[in-house]
Scaffold this motif. Structure first.
Motif, PDB file in Angstrom:
ATOM      1  N   LEU A   1      15.292 -25.436  19.664  1.00 28.99           N
ATOM      2  CA  LEU A   1      14.857 -26.187  20.845  1.00 28.99           C
ATOM      3  C   LEU A   1      15.926 -26.185  21.938  1.00 28.99           C
ATOM      4  O   LEU A   1      15.602 -26.018  23.127  1.00 28.99           O
ATOM      5  CB  LEU A   1      14.512 -27.625  20.457  1.00 28.99           C
ATOM      6  CG  LEU A   1      13.240 -27.815  19.625  1.00 28.99           C
ATOM      7  CD1 LEU A   1      13.131 -29.256  19.130  1.00 28.99           C
ATOM      8  CD2 LEU A   1      11.995 -27.432  20.416  1.00 28.99           C
TER       9      LEU A   1
ATOM     10  N   GLU B   1       4.870 -26.296  18.299  1.00 32.06           N
ATOM     11  CA  GLU B   1       4.470 -27.701  18.413  1.00 32.06           C
ATOM     12  C   GLU B   1       4.172 -28.303  17.036  1.00 32.06           C
ATOM     13  O   GLU B   1       4.373 -29.501  16.814  1.00 32.06           O
ATOM     14  CB  GLU B   1       3.262 -27.845  19.338  1.00 32.06           C
ATOM     15  CG  GLU B   1       3.585 -27.535  20.794  1.00 32.06           C
ATOM     16  CD  GLU B   1       2.411 -27.808  21.713  1.00 32.06           C
ATOM     17  OE1 GLU B   1       1.411 -28.395  21.244  1.00 32.06           O
ATOM     18  OE2 GLU B   1       2.497 -27.457  22.903  1.00 32.06           O
TER      19      GLU B   1
ATOM     20  N   ILE C   1       7.423 -29.415  15.703  1.00 25.12           N
ATOM     21  CA  ILE C   1       7.880 -30.590  16.436  1.00 25.12           C
ATOM     22  C   ILE C   1       7.188 -31.833  15.895  1.00 25.12           C
ATOM     23  O   ILE C   1       7.817 -32.870  15.663  1.00 25.12           O
ATOM     24  CB  ILE C   1       7.611 -30.427  17.945  1.00 25.12           C
ATOM     25  CG1 ILE C   1       8.500 -29.313  18.513  1.00 25.12           C
ATOM     26  CG2 ILE C   1       7.856 -31.735  18.692  1.00 25.12           C
ATOM     27  CD1 ILE C   1       8.223 -28.973  19.959  1.00 25.12           C
TER      28      ILE C   1
ATOM     29  N   PRO D   1       4.912 -33.587  20.829  1.00 26.59           N
ATOM     30  CA  PRO D   1       5.130 -32.330  21.553  1.00 26.59           C
ATOM     31  C   PRO D   1       5.083 -32.491  23.067  1.00 26.59           C
ATOM     32  O   PRO D   1       5.516 -31.608  23.806  1.00 26.59           O
ATOM     33  CB  PRO D   1       4.000 -31.428  21.059  1.00 26.59           C
ATOM     34  CG  PRO D   1       2.932 -32.368  20.609  1.00 26.59           C
ATOM     35  CD  PRO D   1       3.639 -33.579  20.086  1.00 26.59           C
TER      36      PRO D   1
ATOM     37  N   GLY E   1       6.165 -34.661  26.605  1.00 31.10           N
ATOM     38  CA  GLY E   1       7.374 -35.345  27.040  1.00 31.10           C
ATOM     39  C   GLY E   1       7.209 -36.842  27.114  1.00 31.10           C
ATOM     40  O   GLY E   1       6.129 -37.369  26.806  1.00 31.10           O
TER      41      GLY E   1
ATOM     42  N   PHE F   1      11.436 -35.748  26.996  1.00 28.98           N
ATOM     43  CA  PHE F   1      12.441 -35.369  26.009  1.00 28.98           C
ATOM     44  C   PHE F   1      13.823 -35.574  26.634  1.00 28.98           C
ATOM     45  O   PHE F   1      14.021 -35.266  27.810  1.00 28.98           O
ATOM     46  CB  PHE F   1      12.316 -33.891  25.613  1.00 28.98           C
ATOM     47  CG  PHE F   1      11.062 -33.553  24.865  1.00 28.98           C
ATOM     48  CD1 PHE F   1      10.973 -33.726  23.496  1.00 28.98           C
ATOM     49  CD2 PHE F   1       9.964 -33.040  25.544  1.00 28.98           C
ATOM     50  CE1 PHE F   1       9.813 -33.417  22.808  1.00 28.98           C
ATOM     51  CE2 PHE F   1       8.796 -32.718  24.867  1.00 28.98           C
ATOM     52  CZ  PHE F   1       8.720 -32.903  23.497  1.00 28.98           C
TER      53      PHE F   1
ATOM     54  N   ASN G   1      12.008 -38.622  22.219  1.00 31.02           N
ATOM     55  CA  ASN G   1      10.882 -38.671  23.152  1.00 31.02           C
ATOM     56  C   ASN G   1      11.066 -39.815  24.146  1.00 31.02           C
ATOM     57  O   ASN G   1      10.099 -40.439  24.581  1.00 31.02           O
ATOM     58  CB  ASN G   1       9.564 -38.877  22.409  1.00 31.02           C
ATOM     59  CG  ASN G   1       8.990 -37.586  21.842  1.00 31.02           C
ATOM     60  OD1 ASN G   1       8.628 -37.533  20.678  1.00 31.02           O
ATOM     61  ND2 ASN G   1       8.902 -36.548  22.660  1.00 31.02           N
TER      62      ASN G   1
ATOM     63  N   TYR H   1       8.878 -29.564  26.350  1.00 32.00           N
ATOM     64  CA  TYR H   1       9.841 -29.212  25.292  1.00 32.00           C
ATOM     65  C   TYR H   1      10.525 -27.882  25.578  1.00 32.00           C
ATOM     66  O   TYR H   1      11.617 -27.616  25.060  1.00 32.00           O
ATOM     67  CB  TYR H   1       9.166 -29.197  23.914  1.00 32.00           C
ATOM     68  CG  TYR H   1       8.142 -28.105  23.706  1.00 32.00           C
ATOM     69  CD1 TYR H   1       8.531 -26.802  23.390  1.00 32.00           C
ATOM     70  CD2 TYR H   1       6.780 -28.371  23.800  1.00 32.00           C
ATOM     71  CE1 TYR H   1       7.598 -25.797  23.176  1.00 32.00           C
ATOM     72  CE2 TYR H   1       5.840 -27.379  23.595  1.00 32.00           C
ATOM     73  CZ  TYR H   1       6.250 -26.094  23.286  1.00 32.00           C
ATOM     74  OH  TYR H   1       5.322 -25.103  23.081  1.00 32.00           O
TER      75      TYR H   1
ATOM     76  N   ILE I   1      13.977 -28.578  26.995  1.00 32.92           N
ATOM     77  CA  ILE I   1      14.950 -29.368  26.237  1.00 32.92           C
ATOM     78  C   ILE I   1      16.351 -28.773  26.379  1.00 32.92           C
ATOM     79  O   ILE I   1      17.346 -29.493  26.422  1.00 32.92           O
ATOM     80  CB  ILE I   1      14.536 -29.448  24.746  1.00 32.92           C
ATOM     81  CG1 ILE I   1      13.342 -30.405  24.587  1.00 32.92           C
ATOM     82  CG2 ILE I   1      15.691 -29.891  23.865  1.00 32.92           C
ATOM     83  CD1 ILE I   1      12.765 -30.463  23.187  1.00 32.92           C
TER      84      ILE I   1
END
Length: 380
Positions: free
Chosen positions: A135, A148, A151, A158, A160, A162, A215, A251, A254
């Protein structure tokens, strides 16, 4: 089998200093897996096999060879989660050995619990580490299935937001030198793991530091880290140094939050506990700490193939790109330009400097050069 030979040998070594008797760790099939008497390893212990097959609470053997491959002593079942997984045997006069029977049994069960927990934590940490590394590096191509799914399995959503935190314990590594300190650090790691698990935050330990993905917005994540810091100081008298990147809604971005946290961690005092968030104010402080000679060298190297007017135009664009977090639409609106014009400028900047402003590390270097250029131009 819950206990392999390596674990059994380790347990026997830990038990050996406690009593003055030989100790045998025996499987339910009656085979001695590990023993303080190495000559007996791999041999059949018929008494232990009888104890297991007859579901006995203990088996006392009063004379050698009363059962095949046996010596006098006491044998007790080892129980984990109400399941009998092995037998522990103490060789010696039964009247003396029996005094240590329950103590050795309980200690063996505790040691197995500890070993299993350690293995489970190591497995979980390795799994978390692999996903976190993918990630933060944007390495999604290796997943044959949708990333996903992984995740979600890690208990993150999955979608946001993040945000990423990089933190370490505020102590000298040399402080953890003996067994008690190692256990102390393991307790701290357990505390951190439980703390994040209860909040559905993905975390892994790497090279004496931790990387955590949440998250949460960066502000909410900072509050969570402040709480962790306060708890650590209250319970363990150990603090943390934490750096948090800005939050992202996808994601796939990230890595940008991670890079922000990484840059911040690389340019703030490593021995001052606290929770540091990446923002323009902090970034300016970080850049101010870079010597002017270094910034001048960066600028002259980056823009060596550019004219003065190109440098001026590029630096304005770099600062605008940074302030709008790379949003081409917002940059285009701000400059009253078409989105394609912004794309062209990105390509031209890369051609002239060999740096891609879409890559966060390149953008940071370009930003340093740009603000130094304008500071120098204004005589600051």
């Amino acid at each position: 089998m819950l206990v392999n030979r390596e674990m059994a040998v380790s347990i026997i070594k830990e038990l050996q200093p406690i009593i003055n008797f030989d100790i045998n760790f025996i499987g339910n099939d009656g085979i001695i897996i590990a023993s303080t008497d190495r000559n007996r390893e791999g041999q059949l212990h018929a008494g232990a096999m009888k104890l297991a097959s007859s579901n006995l609470d203990q088996l006392i053997i009063y004379r050698d060879h009363e059962y095949e491959g046996c010596k006098k002593g006491i044998n007790l079942p080892i129980t984990i989660n109400n399941r009998r997984i092995a037998i522990i045997g103490i060789t010696g006069d039964p009247n003396d050995a029996i005094k240590y029977g329950n103590i050795v049994k309980k200690m063996t069960e505790l040691l197995i619990h500890s070993h299993i927990k350690h293995l489970q934590n190591a497995t979980k940490n390795n799994s978390n580490m692999l996903l976190i590394n993918d990630l933060i590096s944007g390495n999604f191509n290796i997943y044959t299935d949708d990333i996903e799914t992984y995740i979600i399995q890690s208990r993150l959503r999955p979608e946001g937001p993040f945000s990423v935190a990089i933190f370490s314990l505020a102590y000298e590594p040399a402080a953890f030198s003996d067994d008690n300190d190692i256990i102390f650090k393991e307790n701290i790691n357990d505390f951190i793991t439980k703390y994040f698990d209860s909040r559905h935050i993905l975390c892994t330990e790497q090279n004496n530091s931790y990387i955590a993905i949440s998250n949460l917005t960066c502000n909410k994540f900072a509050n969570v880290m402040f709480e962790l810091k306060n708890n650590m100081e209250r319970i363990y008298k150990v603090s943390i140094i934490c750096h948090i990147g800005n939050d992202r809604n996808d994601y796939r971005e990230i890595s940008k939050s991670y890079n922000e946290a990484l840059i911040l961690s690389s340019h703030t005092p490593f021995d001052t506990p606290g929770i540091y968030q990446f923002n323009m104010a902090n970034l300016d402080i970080v850049i101010d700490q870079i010597p002017a000679s270094t910034k001048e060298l960066i600028g002259s190297s980056i823009f060596k193939n550019c004219t003065e007017s190109e440098i001026d135009d590029f630096c304005s664009f770099i600062i605008c790109y940074f302030e709008f977090n790379g949003s081409l639409m917002k940059i285009a609106e701000h400059n009253y330009q078409h989105k394609n014009t912004i794309q062209y400028k990105i390509s031209k900047l890369k051609k002239k400097t060999s740096l891609d402003i879409r890559i966060f590390r390149d953008m940071f270097i370009l930003y340093i050069a740009a603000i130094y250029y304008f500071a120098k131009k204004s005589g600051l």
